[in-house]
Design an enzyme around this catalytic site. Structure first.
Site, PDB file in Angstrom:
ATOM      1  CE  LYS A 133      -3.875   2.264   2.270  1.00 29.44           C
ATOM      2  NZ  LYS A 133      -4.747   1.967   3.506  1.00 29.44           N
ATOM      3  CG  ASP A 145       0.173  10.521  -4.720  1.00 28.94           C
ATOM      4  OD1 ASP A 145      -0.538   9.612  -3.916  1.00 28.94           O
ATOM      5  OD2 ASP A 145       0.733  11.772  -4.142  1.00 28.94           O
ATOM      6  NE  ARG A 203      -3.584  -2.961   2.528  1.00 27.34           N
ATOM      7  CZ  ARG A 203      -4.740  -2.345   2.234  1.00 27.34           C
ATOM      8  NH1 ARG A 203      -5.535  -1.649   3.248  1.00 27.34           N
ATOM      9  NH2 ARG A 203      -5.269  -2.270   0.924  1.00 27.34           N
ATOM     10  CG  ASP A 280     -14.707   1.060  -1.696  1.00 23.12           C
ATOM     11  OD1 ASP A 280     -15.709   1.460  -1.183  1.00 23.12           O
ATOM     12  OD2 ASP A 280     -13.565   1.570  -1.487  1.00 23.12           O
TER      13      ASP A 280
END
Length: 535
Positions: A133, A145, A203, A280
């Site tokens: 991430k 970005d 993650r 989501d």
């Protein structure tokens, strides 16, 4: 130990990248922001950075991947898990999904700042997907970005591991690495952008598939792709249900409902507020996913949300989380409806959410109060009165329940004497009027009688309560103090918090400072109370 030995542990990782092997890819290979049709993912490479530096890693997550401390402390590890180098077998990609954000359909969203490196097959035969991430742009980055700053990365890294040790279903975090580069962020979207240190979190989860992965295909009418994804998900993440079929689709949906209910019960138990329960951000495995503007209840307030974006509507407030999860499951039901075309069995599966939540909630309340079982005829009123008392003055939820275990079980004591173990939980002692003390004293005596009538010994009560009510949670002000130090190059508090949060139910002599209620200076300080989605 020489560098070759350190490298070998990483190079022994076995990648079995089922998701990209079995599902259709984006035919375009250029990493440009766009709508992606007819595909479950897009291949994309992480952005290389100048000067990565390890901040912290989780040894438990490393062990899941069969990695040693020496592996994790090597420069090779840092280069790989910041995105500068790929191991043999890694095939990076970002997934396509949509979602409802704050109740409104948002269309295509996707992994805008997450890049999956691949799926590791460990020595136990478990699949673990590795995801970076903050490693750069993807086709799903929209106007962003694809990067992440240190403050949000510290919060994600620590919370992932804190939640796991609290017993809450969650994605995990392997590592937190500085990029050595600056990222421009406007923390509160108020026209005050500033450069901040960039960082990448790795993650880890069996799967990062979300409700929105299914929603996007139904919204676009890509039903063949919807079926492919659901069949794949059942075969890989729910193989115990059998080969995909109409009946198995319904069993799958019911299991997702039950897992989601179990997760929400745990959130309510420990006082966790997710802050952004968009579809989501809902995992089909019932895992807590995407740690943005989260927080723990400090003064008990069911209407509190940690999210500045949600300050007006409070859609994702603490007390509303069970209803929002139910609503989100309804959107998932709508997404898979074209494969089932029957309302009643889907409704029955959603009803399983309500049943599982209610049963789990009763067990949870019994545990928090140290009761052997929940008796609705007695305990509904007992618990309702307690929640009114907690809310009527500023009462720290975590500390109150933990200290309640120390209550002296003697109904003959005065109100003040009964309250003595609880006093650390109150933020404003001036709020403790005689009327409040009398009402709380009355409740405490009813509680004592309830425990005594149940036949539980005091030792059994305390043991049950201390297993349900953590002493240590990741309060926002503590995370902010760790962030402040880390931004100055001092990672000691990040690692100290990581260690303390590994044992949230233990007393941990010498660490009591991490169990104190929020100090007054942190009441309104940025990062210590409410946070934005960029936090």
């Amino acid at each position: 130990m020489n560098s070759q030995t350190k490298i070998s542990g990483l190079n022994k990782l076995i990648f079995d990248n089922r998701f990209i092997r079995e599902l259709p890819a984006d035919p375009q290979t250029v990493n440009s922001r766009r709508q992606v049709f007819g595909a479950c993912y897009s291949r994309v490479m992480p952005t290389k950075v100048a000067n990565p530096q390890m901040v912290a890693y989780s040894r438990e997550v490393a062990e899941l991947l069969d990695l040693s401390a020496e592996d994790c402390e090597s420069d090779y590890f840092t280069q790989v898990f910041v995105g500068n180098r790929l191991l043999s077998g890694m095939d990076p990609y970002a997934t396509c999904y949509g979602g409802h954000q704050f109740g409104n359909w948002a269309g295509q969203l996707g992994d805008g700042r997450a890049i999956n490196l691949g799926e590791v097959l460990n020595r136990l035969g478990e699949h673990w997907t590795l995801q970076l991430k903050g490693a750069g742009e993807t086709p799903y980055s929209r106007t962003a970005d694809g990067l992440a700053v240190l403050r949000s990365s510290v919060r994600e890294f620590l919370c992932s591991e804190a939640m796991y040790h609290l017993g809450v279903p969650t994605t995990r975090a392997l590592s937190l690495i500085l990029t050595g580069e600056e990222v421009i962020r406007d923390m509160f979207y108020n026209g005050n952008p500033r450069p901040e240190p960039g960082a990448v979190v790795c993650r880890v989860a069996p799967s990062f598939t979300r409700f929105g992965n299914f929603q996007i295909f139904t919204a676009r009418g890509e039903l063949e792709l919807l079926k492919k994804l659901l069949d794949y998900t059942i075969r890989t993440d729910f193989p115990h249900l059998g080969e995909p079929s109409l009946d198995v689709y319904l069993k799958w949906f019911e299991e997702v409902c039950r897992r989601t209910a179990e997760m929400i019960v745990h959130w309510q138990r420990v006082g966790f507020v997710h802050g952004v329960m968009n579809t989501d951000n809902m995992s089909i495995l019932g895992l807590t996913i995407d740690y943005g503007p989260y927080g723990w209840l400090e003064n008990y307030d069911p209407n509190w949300t940690p999210n500045t974006t949600d300050a007006a509507e409070r859609r994702y407030r603490f007390g509303h989380q069970p209803q929002i999860a139910f609503w989100n499951l309804g959107q998932l039901a709508n997404a898979i409806y074209p494969l089932i075309e029957q309302v009643e069995p889907l409704q029955q599966a959603i009803d399983a959410y309500k049943e599982t939540f209610e049963r789990g909630w009763q067990i949870m309340v019994a545990g928090k109060l140290g009761l052997s079982a929940y008796d609705p005829s007695i305990d509904n009123e007992l618990n309702t009165e307690l929640l009114i008392l907690l809310q009527s003055v500023e009462t720290d939820m975590t500390i109150f329940y933990r200290k309640l275990a120390k209550l002296v079980m003697d109904v003959e004591l005065s109100n003040e004497a009964l309250m003595t173990p609880l006093m650390d939980a109150y933020y404003v002692t001036e709020q403790l009027t005689d009327d409040y003390k009398a009402r709380l004293g009355n409740w405490l005596r009813l509680y004592i009688k309830r425990v005594q009538n149940s036949g539980i010994t005091d030792a059994e009560r305390q043991k049950s309560m201390n297993a349900s009510n953590p002493k240590y949670v990741l309060r926002n002000y503590m995370a902010q103090l760790a962030i402040d130090k880390a931004e100055q190059g001092d990672f000691s508090m990040v690692n100290e918090l990581l260690e303390v949060l590994r044992h949230p139910y233990d007393e941990q002599p010498g660490k009591e400072e991490f169990a104190l209620k929020r100090p007054d200076w942190a009441r309104q300080r940025p990062g210590c109370s409410m946070l934005s989605c960029s936090s």
